[in-house]
Design a protein around this motif. Structure first.
Motif, PDB file in Angstrom:
ATOM      1  N   GLU A 113      69.724  13.438   6.128  1.00 11.38           N
ATOM      2  CA  GLU A 113      70.740  13.317   6.405  1.00 11.38           C
ATOM      3  C   GLU A 113      71.004  13.997   7.831  1.00 11.38           C
ATOM      4  N   ILE A 114      70.776  14.089   8.448  1.00 11.34           N
ATOM      5  CA  ILE A 114      71.205  14.726  10.448  1.00 11.34           C
ATOM      6  C   ILE A 114      70.805  13.174  11.075  1.00 11.34           C
ATOM      7  N   ILE A 115      69.764  12.808  10.395  1.00 12.39           N
ATOM      8  CA  ILE A 115      70.092  11.537  11.502  1.00 12.39           C
ATOM      9  C   ILE A 115      70.322  10.698  10.935  1.00 12.39           C
ATOM     10  N   VAL A 130      77.508  13.098  20.440  1.00 11.86           N
ATOM     11  CA  VAL A 130      76.930  13.185  19.329  1.00 11.86           C
ATOM     12  C   VAL A 130      75.868  14.378  19.500  1.00 11.86           C
ATOM     13  N   GLU A 131      75.679  14.065  20.604  1.00 12.87           N
ATOM     14  CA  GLU A 131      74.390  15.466  20.896  1.00 12.87           C
ATOM     15  C   GLU A 131      75.519  17.041  20.621  1.00 12.87           C
ATOM     16  N   LEU A 132      76.588  16.652  21.520  1.00 16.75           N
ATOM     17  CA  LEU A 132      77.801  17.687  21.124  1.00 16.75           C
ATOM     18  C   LEU A 132      77.810  18.084  19.951  1.00 16.75           C
ATOM     19  N   LEU A 133      78.357  17.166  19.103  1.00 15.06           N
ATOM     20  CA  LEU A 133      78.897  17.666  18.117  1.00 15.06           C
ATOM     21  C   LEU A 133      78.111  18.476  17.319  1.00 15.06           C
ATOM     22  N   GLU A 175      77.733  22.391  17.812  1.00 12.99           N
ATOM     23  CA  GLU A 175      78.690  22.789  17.271  1.00 12.99           C
ATOM     24  C   GLU A 175      78.124  23.386  16.042  1.00 12.99           C
ATOM     25  N   ARG A 176      77.424  22.397  15.113  1.00 12.25           N
ATOM     26  CA  ARG A 176      76.787  22.832  13.799  1.00 12.25           C
ATOM     27  C   ARG A 176      75.499  22.940  13.887  1.00 12.25           C
ATOM     28  N   GLY A 177      75.608  23.792  15.153  1.00 16.50           N
ATOM     29  CA  GLY A 177      73.436  24.212  15.529  1.00 16.50           C
ATOM     30  C   GLY A 177      72.519  23.516  15.195  1.00 16.50           C
ATOM     31  N   ILE A 178      72.451  22.534  15.419  1.00 12.72           N
ATOM     32  CA  ILE A 178      71.852  21.325  15.212  1.00 12.72           C
ATOM     33  C   ILE A 178      71.030  21.340  17.019  1.00 12.72           C
TER      34      ILE A 178
END
Length: 236
Positions: A16-18, A35-38, A41-44
């Motif tokens: 799901e994350i990928i 995308v890395e920043l987004l 922000e969701r803790g990933i």
């Protein structure tokens, strides 16, 4: 029993994350660092280089699955080409869309002649397995040669004003070209643009042709198919 998220073999992050990272990159014109920043922000916590590898690995595969699932395109094909700067050299992006604006295929070539036009038309016919009723192109003579040699039985209209659908479909490519500061090689441009055209188009139905209810239904269907094809449904 608690269900576990689906995963791809050899990858520690859930599918799901990928798939979400690949979706963000192709649909919204974001950079890998965006995308890395987004995701952060969701803790990933994942690096932009890892996201780049995900997009290389899974982007083309997702696009192939969506391409096989798409409905039969319309019977009028609009063909157009625009120049691309690839590593400082002039190339051409050939694109075909149907009368509904759905991208049928793209091809990056270093020529804009009859040979290139015939190569693109043969690629279209091989990929779609059927012939259109009408071709619409601009005034480039190369299209006329390709039409006579390959699809002489199909009606051919030539007009710069009738071909707005194909010309407008280049806009997402132009935005990505500026954002990526040009493509580094023809192979890289072909690989990315083929994936981006299919993924972007799948999640971007033609909103102005639909009512609000129709658009919501089309959007929900696109998400449902996307989840099926990227294997992000929860495992049993």
């Amino acid at each position: 029993m608690t269900s576990e998220p689906a995963t791809y073999p050899g990858y520690r992050f859930p599918a799901e994350i990928i798939s979400h990272a690949v979706w963000l990159y192709h649909v919204f014109g974001l950079s890998f660092r965006d995308v890395e920043l987004l995701l952060a922000e969701r803790g990933i916590t994942v690096t932009h280089e890892t996201i780049r590898q995900w997009c290389l690995k899974f982007g083309a595969d997702f696009a192939r699955k969506l391409r096989r699932r798409r409905p039969k395109p319309g019977d009028t094909w609009h063909l157009d080409e625009v120049f691309l700067k690839v590593n400082g050299e002039l190339h051409y992006l050939w694109r075909a869309v149907d009368q509904h604006g759905v991208v049928l295929d793209i091809l990056v070539q270093d020529r804009r002649n009859a040979t290139a036009a015939k190569r693109f038309l043969k690629r279209l016919l091989a990929g779609l397995k059927y012939k259109p009723k009408r071709l619409v192109t601009e005034g480039l003579h190369s299209y006329g040669v390709a039409h006579r040699d390959i699809l002489h039985q199909v009606k051919h209209r030539t007009s710069r004003y009738l071909n707005n659908r194909a010309e407008n479909s280049h806009r997402p490519t132009r935005r990505r070209e500026r954002q990526t500061q040009r493509f580094k090689s023809p192979k890289q441009a072909q690989r990315f643009l083929s994936s981006q055209a299919m993924i972007y188009g799948h999640f971007r139905p033609r909103r102005h042709l639909m009512t609000a209810a129709e658009y919501r239904d089309a959007r929900a269907k696109a998400f449902r198919i996307g989840r099926q094809k990227t294997c992000v449904q929860m495992a049993a």
